[in-house]
Design an enzyme around this catalytic site. Sequence first.
Site, PDB file in Angstrom:
ATOM      1  N   ARG A 169      -7.103  -6.929  -3.888  1.00 16.39           N
ATOM      2  CA  ARG A 169      -5.766  -7.449  -4.178  1.00 16.39           C
ATOM      3  C   ARG A 169      -5.293  -8.508  -3.182  1.00 16.39           C
ATOM      4  O   ARG A 169      -4.202  -9.056  -3.348  1.00 16.39           O
ATOM      5  CB  ARG A 169      -4.773  -6.291  -4.256  1.00 16.39           C
ATOM      6  CG  ARG A 169      -4.995  -5.459  -5.520  1.00 16.39           C
ATOM      7  CD  ARG A 169      -4.111  -4.236  -5.553  1.00 16.39           C
ATOM      8  NE  ARG A 169      -2.717  -4.565  -5.798  1.00 16.39           N
ATOM      9  CZ  ARG A 169      -1.752  -3.655  -5.894  1.00 16.39           C
ATOM     10  NH1 ARG A 169      -2.050  -2.368  -5.759  1.00 16.39           N
ATOM     11  NH2 ARG A 169      -0.526  -4.017  -6.119  1.00 16.39           N
TER      12      ARG A 169
ATOM     13  N   PRO B 110      -5.932   2.616   2.063  1.00 17.81           N
ATOM     14  CA  PRO B 110      -5.788   3.105   3.412  1.00 17.81           C
ATOM     15  C   PRO B 110      -4.446   3.694   3.777  1.00 17.81           C
ATOM     16  O   PRO B 110      -3.415   3.036   3.708  1.00 17.81           O
ATOM     17  CB  PRO B 110      -6.013   1.833   4.243  1.00 17.81           C
ATOM     18  CG  PRO B 110      -5.601   0.718   3.349  1.00 17.81           C
ATOM     19  CD  PRO B 110      -5.454   1.239   1.979  1.00 17.81           C
ATOM     20  N   GLU B 111      -4.466   4.922   4.211  1.00 20.06           N
ATOM     21  CA  GLU B 111      -3.364   5.498   4.969  1.00 20.06           C
ATOM     22  C   GLU B 111      -3.994   5.925   6.292  1.00 20.06           C
ATOM     23  O   GLU B 111      -5.153   5.619   6.528  1.00 20.06           O
ATOM     24  CB  GLU B 111      -2.728   6.675   4.218  1.00 20.06           C
ATOM     25  CG  GLU B 111      -2.090   6.254   2.904  1.00 20.06           C
ATOM     26  CD  GLU B 111      -1.424   7.390   2.137  1.00 20.06           C
ATOM     27  OE1 GLU B 111      -0.837   8.258   2.789  1.00 20.06           O
ATOM     28  OE2 GLU B 111      -1.496   7.392   0.902  1.00 20.06           O
TER      29      GLU B 111
END
Length: 274
Positions: A116, A2-3
């Site tokens: 993660r 995500p950006e």
Amino acid sequence: MPELPEVETIARNLREGNGSPPIPGQRIVSFSTDWPRHVAHPSLHTFNRRIQNREIVDVKRRGKYLVFPLDHETLLIHLRMSGDLRLAPSQDPKDRFDHTIFSLDNGWDLRFSDARKFGRVSLYEDPEVVLGRLGPEPLAPDFTHDRLANMLHARKRNLKPLLLDQSFLAGLGNIYTDEALHQAGLHPLRRSDSLTKVEVKRLWRSIRESLNMGIRHNGASIDWVFRGGDFQRHFRVYKREGEPCFKCGTQIQRTVVGGRGTHFCPRCQSEDQL
DNA sequence: TAAAATGTTGGGTA
DNA sequence: ATACCCAACATTTT
């Protein structure tokens, strides 16, 4: 994954509904997680108690945060490196990355998948405590090139790390920063206070065009193919080391700047400008 | 197998 | 205070 464009895509899909019911108006009937560290604030116990029976009023985005105003308090979710949020019918089997789950009263789950486990959820009476530390929204109408010029000239930092600093500008990440710098023809190590007015304007336009292009393509992230995001096929430099620059044919180089992989064209973004 | 990965934060140094 | 560098976080992918 995500950006800003990816988070914006998620927010829009949740808000409008996209093969699933729109989220606004739904009530959270239960919360569960198999990775308690997902809950950053308040304590797990308090979070769990306060999230019960809250109605989700809206879904918004600020920087890379997903913002869910509730009937009381505001839920913030940050996806960090590998997070993803999607709606699934409650009876659907969970996959192994679905660590944190909000069950809604319409029979659907809001599932926070996060390989993660760097992501975070939090609950604030006043979300500005967190969101107030962010720099301006690059796509907001009041983010003018004059404002960017003032911001850049007030600092003496290398462009790339500065653009990645969320308290400077909210939403750019490693991909879109490299893309914007290439489009602007600026070297990643260029000092922020050395840009001419023309260069600032080019950077300003490039940042906004890169982000808008990402949004138009429903996000870039490589793992997002299944959701329709396809901006990764339009990268000008990111992950293109050794391939020809589309503008001049020179091979794209990869270096490390501020600990992040950095891709640029040594001709279009020449070191001579340093 | 080693290296790199879309992000952030905290610690140390200058 | 400003700026820089690195480690840490935890796991998958190349």
